[in-house]
Write a protein that holds these residues in place. Structure first.
Motif, mmCIF file in Angstrom:
data_model
loop_
_atom_site.group_PDB
_atom_site.id
_atom_site.type_symbol
_atom_site.label_atom_id
_atom_site.label_comp_id
_atom_site.label_asym_id
_atom_site.label_seq_id
_atom_site.Cartn_x
_atom_site.Cartn_y
_atom_site.Cartn_z
ATOM 1 N N ARG A 163 44.064 44.293 46.334
ATOM 2 C CA ARG A 163 44.992 45.257 45.742
ATOM 3 C C ARG A 163 46.422 44.843 46.023
ATOM 4 O O ARG A 163 46.721 44.228 47.046
ATOM 5 C CB ARG A 163 44.757 46.678 46.293
ATOM 6 N N ALA A 164 47.362 45.254 45.091
ATOM 7 C CA ALA A 164 48.800 44.999 45.247
ATOM 8 C C ALA A 164 49.548 46.064 44.458
ATOM 9 O O ALA A 164 49.046 46.585 43.458
ATOM 10 C CB ALA A 164 49.176 43.616 44.758
ATOM 11 N N THR A 173 49.916 50.144 40.853
ATOM 12 C CA THR A 173 48.950 49.512 41.748
ATOM 13 C C THR A 173 47.896 48.813 40.903
ATOM 14 O O THR A 173 47.311 49.418 39.989
ATOM 15 C CB THR A 173 48.291 50.546 42.653
ATOM 16 N N VAL A 174 47.660 47.521 41.213
ATOM 17 C CA VAL A 174 46.683 46.692 40.493
ATOM 18 C C VAL A 174 45.610 46.287 41.495
ATOM 19 O O VAL A 174 45.926 45.834 42.610
ATOM 20 C CB VAL A 174 47.332 45.453 39.862
ATOM 21 N N GLY A 175 44.314 46.459 41.110
ATOM 22 C CA GLY A 175 43.197 46.087 41.968
ATOM 23 C C GLY A 175 42.207 45.227 41.212
ATOM 24 O O GLY A 175 42.095 45.283 39.988
ATOM 25 N N ALA A 176 41.456 44.371 41.984
ATOM 26 C CA ALA A 176 40.431 43.493 41.409
ATOM 27 C C ALA A 176 39.234 43.503 42.339
ATOM 28 O O ALA A 176 39.316 43.094 43.502
ATOM 29 C CB ALA A 176 40.951 42.070 41.234
ATOM 30 N N GLN A 177 38.107 43.998 41.822
ATOM 31 C CA GLN A 177 36.870 44.082 42.594
ATOM 32 C C GLN A 177 35.940 42.953 42.151
ATOM 33 O O GLN A 177 35.618 42.830 40.971
ATOM 34 C CB GLN A 177 36.186 45.433 42.377
ATOM 35 N N THR A 178 35.499 42.134 43.098
ATOM 36 C CA THR A 178 34.536 41.068 42.798
ATOM 37 C C THR A 178 33.141 41.651 42.922
ATOM 38 O O THR A 178 32.746 42.138 43.993
ATOM 39 C CB THR A 178 34.716 39.884 43.759
ATOM 40 N N VAL A 201 33.480 36.647 33.907
ATOM 41 C CA VAL A 201 33.569 36.453 35.353
ATOM 42 C C VAL A 201 33.177 37.781 36.011
ATOM 43 O O VAL A 201 33.400 38.872 35.458
ATOM 44 C CB VAL A 201 34.997 36.040 35.788
ATOM 45 N N PRO A 202 32.618 37.728 37.224
ATOM 46 C CA PRO A 202 32.164 38.970 37.880
ATOM 47 C C PRO A 202 33.322 39.722 38.543
ATOM 48 O O PRO A 202 33.388 39.835 39.781
ATOM 49 C CB PRO A 202 31.151 38.471 38.898
ATOM 50 N N VAL A 203 34.249 40.257 37.741
ATOM 51 C CA VAL A 203 35.441 40.916 38.265
ATOM 52 C C VAL A 203 35.668 42.199 37.463
ATOM 53 O O VAL A 203 35.520 42.218 36.236
ATOM 54 C CB VAL A 203 36.674 39.997 38.185
ATOM 55 N N ALA A 254 47.411 44.925 34.183
ATOM 56 C CA ALA A 254 45.971 44.687 34.239
ATOM 57 C C ALA A 254 45.587 43.455 33.411
ATOM 58 O O ALA A 254 44.739 42.643 33.823
ATOM 59 C CB ALA A 254 45.218 45.917 33.744
ATOM 60 N N ASP A 255 46.220 43.299 32.237
ATOM 61 C CA ASP A 255 45.946 42.095 31.428
ATOM 62 C C ASP A 255 46.359 40.821 32.156
ATOM 63 O O ASP A 255 45.658 39.808 32.103
ATOM 64 C CB ASP A 255 46.677 42.193 30.091
ATOM 65 N N ARG A 256 47.485 40.876 32.838
ATOM 66 C CA ARG A 256 47.973 39.691 33.539
ATOM 67 C C ARG A 256 47.048 39.300 34.686
ATOM 68 O O ARG A 256 46.713 38.120 34.853
ATOM 69 C CB ARG A 256 49.384 39.948 34.055
ATOM 70 N N VAL A 257 46.591 40.221 35.506
ATOM 71 C CA VAL A 257 45.709 39.892 36.626
ATOM 72 C C VAL A 257 44.347 39.408 36.125
ATOM 73 O O VAL A 257 43.753 38.475 36.679
ATOM 74 C CB VAL A 257 45.566 41.116 37.546
#
Length: 449
Positions: free
Chosen positions: A305-306, A318-323, A380-382, A427-430
């Protein structure tokens, strides 16, 4: 009349003695030879001069002044005073010009014009003598043997009239055809002048060789599959996506500054700056209970998260990415569920913001959430999400999904303030950064919720 007056008469001139005849040529077996034992060709036979019609046979008058011719001597006819008439068809000579002597008959063909027993003759024919001494009888220079003429060509010249070849081992250049004896030979042209295309052929050969080497290397790389630009297969990219969260620098996945050209409301440019980044962690206490339950089927391997602030410091994102732990089929099933049941637009499934203390985002809580988006990627698994709110900490009573807030003509507070654009564009950028780190293009492939 005196004695001198008597000899003045032409009749008293003594007759001219006759010319002795020419000796006949010796026979072939008695032909004299030169110092080198070479036959001397006989001179052409010429007919003897005709004798006078009246040859005096009387005795010769005594020496001294001529006297009266002896009796019985025939009288000499007087000399003609005019030249004989010219034959018909010829031009008579001019009376003032001297009579021209008749031209001598040309020598027969194959006979020398002069005697050949000279030093120049022996030097010119030394090659033939050398070959004769060594016993060569089959070569074209053998004495006494004439070269055969090619069909359709002129007959060969006699050996006496042909130019003699140079002495063996001599360094004299050969005479060119048509050159006169005694004239200096023309300077020999260099090899580069005689072959002007040698350098061009060498350059062309080098060019063809270079092209062949380059083509062979390219073909070898293509056949062995070692090209670094070849994209990975979908299965390889999905497998690599499980390790992106710890094998890729954080500044690559969450850049310190993100520039969005024309992504704001009305096509305005947007700039976001990262102000906080959370350590990688699990998914416990990171979502509301209902959102955690909706994402439970994919599993949670790691969560990053960031939090960003815009250039005007009026909004926080706030942007988050869950693997995920699931396979491609599980990610596709989860994406289909979010799309068909409209789970991404439900207000009870909004993600939570990351608001660390001591930062401009420490007042960013559940009540300040204004717009959000959730993206379930299938290549991808994200799972990527983003949530935005006002930076002054005001509460929002009617939050709106980013897809609805970015539509043309939207008049809600999240739409007019650009909070919907902030959540959607970050969100598109991450998501593009995670795809690029896995070796895939950055375009989106998941279905819109």
């Amino acid at each position: 009349m005196s004695t001198d007056a008597e000899f003045a008469d032409a009749r008293h001139v003594p007759p001219i003695p006759p010319r002795p005849p020419r000796q006949p040529a010796p026979a072939a077996d008695q032909d004299p030879r030169t110092a080198v034992l070479r036959r001397v060709p006989a001179a052409p036979a010429t007919p003897p001069a005709p004798r006078a019609a009246h040859t005096p046979t009387g005795p010769t008058p005594p020496a001294g002044r001529p006297g009266t011719p002896p009796p019985g001597t025939p009288a000499v006819p007087p000399r003609p005073t005019a030249p004989p008439p010219a034959p018909p068809g010829t031009r008579p000579p001019h009376p003032d010009r001297a009579p021209t002597a008749p031209a001598a008959p040309p020598p027969p063909a194959g006979r020398p014009a002069a005697f050949r027993d000279t030093a120049a003759f022996h030097l010119a024919h030394s090659q033939e003598l050398w070959n004769a001494a060594r016993g060569r009888t089959d070569g074209p220079d053998t004495p006494g043997r004439e070269p055969a003429a090619a069909p359709g060509s002129e007959p060969p010249q006699p050996a006496a009239d042909r130019p003699a070849p140079p002495w063996p081992g001599s360094h004299l250049p050969p005479q060119r055809a048509g050159a006169r004896p005694g004239m200096p030979a023309a300077p020999r042209r260099p090899a580069s002048a005689r072959r002007p295309g040698a350098r061009l052929l060498a350059a062309a050969a080098c060019l063809v060789l270079g092209i062949g080497l380059i083509g062979g290397a390219a073909a070898g790389s293509w056949l062995t599959g070692d090209s670094a630009d070849a994209p990975p297969s979908p299965q390889e990219a999905f497998t690599k996506g499980h390790d992106v969260w710890h094998s890729t620098p954080v500044d690559t996945l969450f850049p310190r500054t993100v520039n969005g050209l024309g992504v704001g409301p009305g096509g305005a440019d947007r700039t976001w700056t990262r102000i906080a980044i959370a350590p990688d962690s699990g998914c416990a206490d990171a979502y509301d209970p209902r959102l955690a339950q909706a994402l439970a089927t994919a599993g949670c391997a790691r969560l990053l998260r960031a939090t960003y602030v815009d250039a005007t410091h009026s909004s926080l994102i706030t942007v988050g990415a869950q693997t995920a732990r699931t396979d491609p089929a599980g990610m596709m099933a989860l994406n289909t569920r979010f799309s068909t049941k409209n789970l991404a637009n439900r207000t009870d499934l909004m993600p939570l913001p990351y608001a660390p203390e001591g930062t401009p985002a420490e007042g960013f809580g559940r009540a300040q959430r204004a717009s959000w988006t959730v993206r379930v990627l299938t290549d991808v698994p994200v799972i990527v999400y983003a949530v935005s709110g006002f930076a002054d900490g005001r509460a929002v009573t009617e939050p709106q999904p980013a897809e609805a807030a970015t539509r043309s003509g939207a008049t809600t507070a999240p739409a007019e303030s650009g909070l919907g654009h902030d959540a959607k564009d970050l969100a598109d950028r991450v998501a593009a950064d995670f795809r690029r780190a896995a070796g895939l293009p950055s375009q989106t492939t998941e279905s819109s919720p």
